[in-house]
Design a protein around this motif. Structure first.
Motif, short mmCIF file in Angstrom:
data_model
loop_
_atom_site.label_atom_id
_atom_site.label_comp_id
_atom_site.label_asym_id
_atom_site.label_seq_id
_atom_site.Cartn_x
_atom_site.Cartn_y
_atom_site.Cartn_z
N GLU A 49 33.37 -58.82 49.83
CA GLU A 49 33.98 -58.92 48.03
C GLU A 49 35.37 -57.72 48.41
OE1 GLU A 49 29.70 -58.32 45.89
OE2 GLU A 49 30.18 -56.51 47.75
N TRP A 50 35.82 -57.09 48.94
CA TRP A 50 37.36 -56.02 48.69
C TRP A 50 38.05 -57.16 49.25
CZ3 TRP A 50 38.88 -53.21 45.84
CH2 TRP A 50 37.84 -51.83 45.71
N VAL A 61 44.19 -60.26 53.88
CA VAL A 61 43.19 -59.13 54.08
C VAL A 61 42.26 -59.17 54.68
CG1 VAL A 61 41.68 -58.56 51.92
CG2 VAL A 61 44.04 -59.87 50.93
N VAL A 62 41.82 -57.71 55.31
CA VAL A 62 40.85 -57.84 55.78
C VAL A 62 40.01 -55.96 55.66
CG1 VAL A 62 41.55 -58.81 58.25
CG2 VAL A 62 42.00 -55.93 58.07
N ALA A 63 38.80 -56.43 55.37
CA ALA A 63 38.23 -54.96 54.99
C ALA A 63 36.78 -54.08 56.54
CB ALA A 63 37.94 -55.48 53.75
N ASP A 64 36.96 -55.46 57.93
CA ASP A 64 36.35 -55.20 58.64
C ASP A 64 35.52 -53.17 59.25
OD1 ASP A 64 38.71 -54.99 59.94
OD2 ASP A 64 37.56 -55.46 61.82
N LYS A 65 37.25 -52.66 58.61
CA LYS A 65 36.68 -51.71 58.73
C LYS A 65 37.12 -49.89 57.13
CE LYS A 65 38.38 -51.60 63.26
NZ LYS A 65 39.78 -51.93 64.11
N VAL A 66 36.61 -50.93 56.68
CA VAL A 66 36.72 -49.81 54.66
C VAL A 66 35.33 -49.30 55.17
CG1 VAL A 66 35.06 -51.56 54.54
CG2 VAL A 66 37.05 -50.72 52.85
N GLU A 67 35.86 -47.73 54.66
CA GLU A 67 35.09 -47.14 54.60
C GLU A 67 35.02 -46.32 52.25
OE1 GLU A 67 36.24 -43.13 56.96
OE2 GLU A 67 36.88 -44.69 58.22
N PHE A 105 41.54 -42.36 56.86
CA PHE A 105 41.23 -42.21 55.32
C PHE A 105 40.08 -41.14 55.47
CE2 PHE A 105 36.99 -43.47 52.33
CZ PHE A 105 37.87 -43.91 51.14
N ARG A 106 39.14 -41.33 56.00
CA ARG A 106 38.36 -40.43 57.08
C ARG A 106 38.92 -38.66 57.15
NH1 ARG A 106 33.66 -41.65 61.16
NH2 ARG A 106 34.55 -43.45 60.01
N HIS A 107 39.47 -38.69 57.42
CA HIS A 107 40.83 -37.57 57.17
C HIS A 107 40.29 -36.53 55.97
CE1 HIS A 107 40.99 -37.15 61.57
NE2 HIS A 107 41.77 -38.45 60.82
N HIS A 108 40.84 -37.53 54.76
CA HIS A 108 41.14 -37.44 53.25
C HIS A 108 39.46 -37.50 52.42
CE1 HIS A 108 45.48 -37.20 54.42
NE2 HIS A 108 45.06 -38.20 54.72
N SER A 140 45.13 -54.92 55.03
CA SER A 140 43.81 -53.82 55.36
C SER A 140 42.89 -52.82 54.34
CB SER A 140 44.23 -53.24 56.31
OG SER A 140 42.98 -52.57 57.28
N VAL A 141 42.20 -53.53 54.00
CA VAL A 141 41.39 -52.01 53.00
C VAL A 141 40.86 -51.60 53.62
CG1 VAL A 141 39.89 -51.71 51.22
CG2 VAL A 141 40.82 -54.69 51.33
N ASP A 142 41.22 -49.92 53.77
CA ASP A 142 41.22 -48.85 54.51
C ASP A 142 39.32 -48.39 53.93
OD1 ASP A 142 42.50 -48.86 55.83
OD2 ASP A 142 44.47 -48.28 54.84
N GLY A 143 39.23 -47.57 52.26
CA GLY A 143 38.42 -47.14 51.81
C GLY A 143 38.62 -47.11 50.07
#
Length: 192
Positions: free
Chosen positions: A59-60, A41-47, A3-6, A86-89
């Motif tokens: 919330e995600w 569902v995980v979102a611990d590294k969401v950006e 996600f960070r790269h985009h 996984s919720v990424d961003g």
């Protein structure tokens, strides 16, 4: 993280939208003996894209779990499949952006499917999906002005889980469906 790269590209993609309407009141598409097992569902590294409204990982998780339950909880098959997301961003269009920009919200997730009985992951690698809010009359001017943050999250989660359902349909062997009918190639009629 991917996600960070985009990030720069995602900011510009906020200007785009996809068309669609809710189909949850319709009968579910055939998925063989599919039944929803675990809904993880995980979102611990969401950006978050910097110009976004903020949403917590919790919330995600709650929003995505509800969307998975709403879509896949309708199936009453005899074989359990576990869905992991996984919720990424994300970017939730903020209010106050000029009408000319009409930003749209965006969500990036990675999905995995498991056969519960076989305790086996069906996809070799997680499948990443990027989704936007649907375009409608009230979203043309930008959803930051017309929708609450939760409405934006709900719309994105709906679109993301719909993509997961379509992904299952693209891989019928995972859920015991026959492969799609293929048309045999036309015979070569050229003169040799």
């Amino acid at each position: 993280m991917i996600f960070r790269h985009h990030l720069a590209g995602l900011v510009s993609l906020m200007l785009l939208g996809a068309c669609g309407a809710s189909d949850l009141a319709d009968p579910p598409v055939p998925l063989g003996n599919f039944a929803l097992g675990l809904n993880i569902v995980v979102a611990d590294k969401v950006e978050m894209v910097p110009i976004s409204r903020k949403a917590t990982p919790e919330e995600w998780v709650a929003t995505m779990k509800q969307a998975v339950d709403d879509r896949f909880g309708r199936y009453e098959g005899s074989k359990l499949y576990n869905i992991g997301i996984s919720v990424d961003g994300y970017a939730l269009a903020p209010p106050g952006i000029p009408v000319v920009a009409a930003p749209k919200s965006i969500l990036v997730i990675t999905a995995n499917i498991w056969d519960d009985a076989a305790q086996k992951k069906l996809n070799a690698e997680g499948k990443q999906f990027t989704v936007f809010e649907s375009l409608s009359g009230d979203t043309v001017i930008g959803t930051g002005l017309t929708r609450t943050r939760q409405q934006q999250m709900d719309a994105l989660a709906y679109n993301a889980v719909k993509k997961v359902e379509l992904w299952l349909l693209e891989n019928p062997e995972w859920i015991g469906l026959p492969p799609p009918a293929t048309t045999p190639p036309a015979p070569d009629m050229s003169v040799k």
